[in-house]
Design a protein around this motif. Structure first.
Motif, PDB file in Angstrom:
ATOM      1  N   ASN A   1      -4.250  -3.419 -18.085  1.00 48.60           N
ATOM      2  CA  ASN A   1      -4.603  -3.715 -16.694  1.00 48.60           C
ATOM      3  C   ASN A   1      -3.401  -4.392 -16.019  1.00 48.60           C
ATOM      4  O   ASN A   1      -2.553  -4.999 -16.680  1.00 48.60           O
ATOM      5  N   ARG A   2      -3.362  -4.306 -14.683  1.00 47.09           N
ATOM      6  CA  ARG A   2      -2.165  -4.794 -13.990  1.00 47.09           C
ATOM      7  C   ARG A   2      -2.500  -5.282 -12.589  1.00 47.09           C
ATOM      8  O   ARG A   2      -3.334  -4.686 -11.895  1.00 47.09           O
ATOM      9  N   VAL A   3      -1.836  -6.362 -12.191  1.00 50.27           N
ATOM     10  CA  VAL A   3      -1.831  -6.776 -10.787  1.00 50.27           C
ATOM     11  C   VAL A   3      -0.390  -6.751 -10.303  1.00 50.27           C
ATOM     12  O   VAL A   3       0.540  -7.114 -11.032  1.00 50.27           O
ATOM     13  N   THR A   4      -0.196  -6.325  -9.050  1.00 49.03           N
ATOM     14  CA  THR A   4       1.142  -6.228  -8.473  1.00 49.03           C
ATOM     15  C   THR A   4       1.122  -6.778  -7.063  1.00 49.03           C
ATOM     16  O   THR A   4       0.394  -6.276  -6.195  1.00 49.03           O
ATOM     17  N   GLY A   5       1.907  -7.818  -6.815  1.00 50.60           N
ATOM     18  CA  GLY A   5       2.011  -8.349  -5.465  1.00 50.60           C
ATOM     19  C   GLY A   5       2.635  -7.336  -4.528  1.00 50.60           C
ATOM     20  O   GLY A   5       3.474  -6.514  -4.929  1.00 50.60           O
ATOM     21  N   GLY A   6       2.248  -7.369  -3.266  1.00 47.96           N
ATOM     22  CA  GLY A   6       2.790  -6.440  -2.278  1.00 47.96           C
ATOM     23  C   GLY A   6       4.235  -6.757  -1.911  1.00 47.96           C
ATOM     24  O   GLY A   6       4.691  -7.893  -2.019  1.00 47.96           O
ATOM     25  N   THR A   7       4.956  -5.754  -1.468  1.00 44.66           N
ATOM     26  CA  THR A   7       6.338  -5.923  -1.026  1.00 44.66           C
ATOM     27  C   THR A   7       6.374  -6.619   0.329  1.00 44.66           C
ATOM     28  O   THR A   7       5.587  -6.303   1.230  1.00 44.66           O
ATOM     29  N   GLY A   8       7.281  -7.584   0.471  1.00 42.94           N
ATOM     30  CA  GLY A   8       7.418  -8.272   1.751  1.00 42.94           C
ATOM     31  C   GLY A   8       7.991  -7.367   2.819  1.00 42.94           C
ATOM     32  O   GLY A   8       8.688  -6.377   2.532  1.00 42.94           O
ATOM     33  N   ALA A   9       7.706  -7.679   4.076  1.00 36.95           N
ATOM     34  CA  ALA A   9       8.239  -6.887   5.192  1.00 36.95           C
ATOM     35  C   ALA A   9       9.762  -7.021   5.263  1.00 36.95           C
ATOM     36  O   ALA A   9      10.325  -8.081   4.990  1.00 36.95           O
TER      37      ALA A   9
END
Length: 333
Positions: free
Chosen positions: A43-51
């Motif tokens: 399983n995995r969580v990935t933070g979103g890319t900053g603008a």
């Protein structure tokens, strides 16, 4: 079995950081939940890319979002986990947003990563009789810089390759931790300037406030790794540091009893590139920074610190200032 689950933070809207992601397999926000004889795998969580930066004189790329609890995230509730297996779960911080304008600003910093298998904030988590193998917490990479001006972003920390406690109450009994990794994020890319890496903290377990008790368990072959500076620009930057190949405490109260720590390591730059400042390396088995910690009835064997700053920050496992087994605490066996 909970396998191949995932949560991904949103990409940052213009002028905003990336979104956080929590609990790739399970999210508990209150109440009491008990799990027994379960398997959490990949399983995995990935933070979103900053603008990215919008090209104005005062703007930079924005930070990546954070990733918390590759398999399980707990906040404010009570979670009982018994005779379960956690393997191949990952928490990833998001990439920092890029800088491409002709102004002297920078790419965004990477997003934080915490608890490759389990992350808890408040409440209580009891982990009993479990196996936690090959889980990872990997801090986000700094945002790139595609102009002749400005700088790339800095990587972000990775804490708790398997488990991270941030302000709650954590009990771990009769568990086996092996092959888990907490890795700091790398610096961002640039033709002219390198971005600094960040810290890997607690290869298996990280305590960042609250109370953690660990007993009757085995920690074997876990690692904390300092993220590398990007090594792409003409101006060098700094590598990240590594703290506690097996376990690291940044604050709060930690009780450790009847544990076997073997072949864990903390490591940073191993000579594969030049950095302006090498990362410090502390505690192949345990690192204690602040708060209180007691260690009783515990065995240490073949734990090591390698790489890092030549000025007293750990070139070999025998360097007393940083402790091949333990840094910054007394051991009571």
């Amino acid at each position: 079995t909970v396998a191949n689950g995932g949560s991904v933070g949103t990409k940052g809207a213009p002028g905003s950081p990336g979104g956080d992601a929590s609990g790739g397999g399970l999210l508990n926000r209150g109440g009491t939940l008990s799990l027994a004889n379960c398997v959490f795998a990949n399983n995995r969580v990935t933070g979103g890319t900053g603008a990215d930066d919008p090209g104005t004189s005062s703007s930079s790329g924005h930070p990546g979002g954070s990733g918390y609890g590759g398999a399980v995230f707990n906040t404010g509730g009570t979670l009982n986990i018994t005779n379960c297996t956690f393997t191949g779960n990952t928490a990833l911080g998001g990439y920092g947003g890029a800088h491409s304008s002709s102004y002297s600003t920078s790419g965004g910093n990477g997003g934080f990563a915490s608890g490759g298998a389990v992350h808890t904030e408040g409440g209580g988590v009891n982990i009993i009789g479990c196996s936690l193998t090959s889980n990872g917490s990997d801090g986000g990479t700094g945002g790139s810089c595609y102009s002749d001006f400005g700088s790339p972003g800095t990587g972000a920390y990775g804490r708790g390759g398997a488990v991270c406690n941030s302000g709650g109450t954590l009990l771990i009994l009769n568990c086996a931790f092996s092959g888990n990794l907490a890795q700091g994020g790398a610096g961002g890319y640039s033709l002219y300037r390198s971005g600094s890496g960040s810290d890997g903290v607690g290869g298996a377990v990280c305590q960042n406030g609250g109370t953690t008790s660990v007993g009757g368990s085995i920690f074997s072959g876990n690692s904390a790794y300092g993220g590398e500076e990007s090594n792409k620009g003409y101006e060098e930057a700094s590598d990240g540091s590594a703290f506690g190949g097996g376990l690291a405490s940044l604050g709060g109260v930690v009780h450790i009893f009847d544990i076997n720590f073997s072949s864990n390591r903390a490591f940073s730059n191993l000579g594969n590139h030049y950095a302006d400042s090498l990362g410090a390396v502390w505690g192949g088995a345990i690192y204690h920074q602040a708060g209180t910690m007691d260690v009783t009835g515990t065995l240490f064997s073949n734990n090591s610190i390698t790489g890092g700053d030549a000025y007293g920050s750990g070139t070999t496992s025998s360097e007393p200032a940083n402790g091949g087994a333990v840094a910054n605490l007394a051991v009571l066996n």
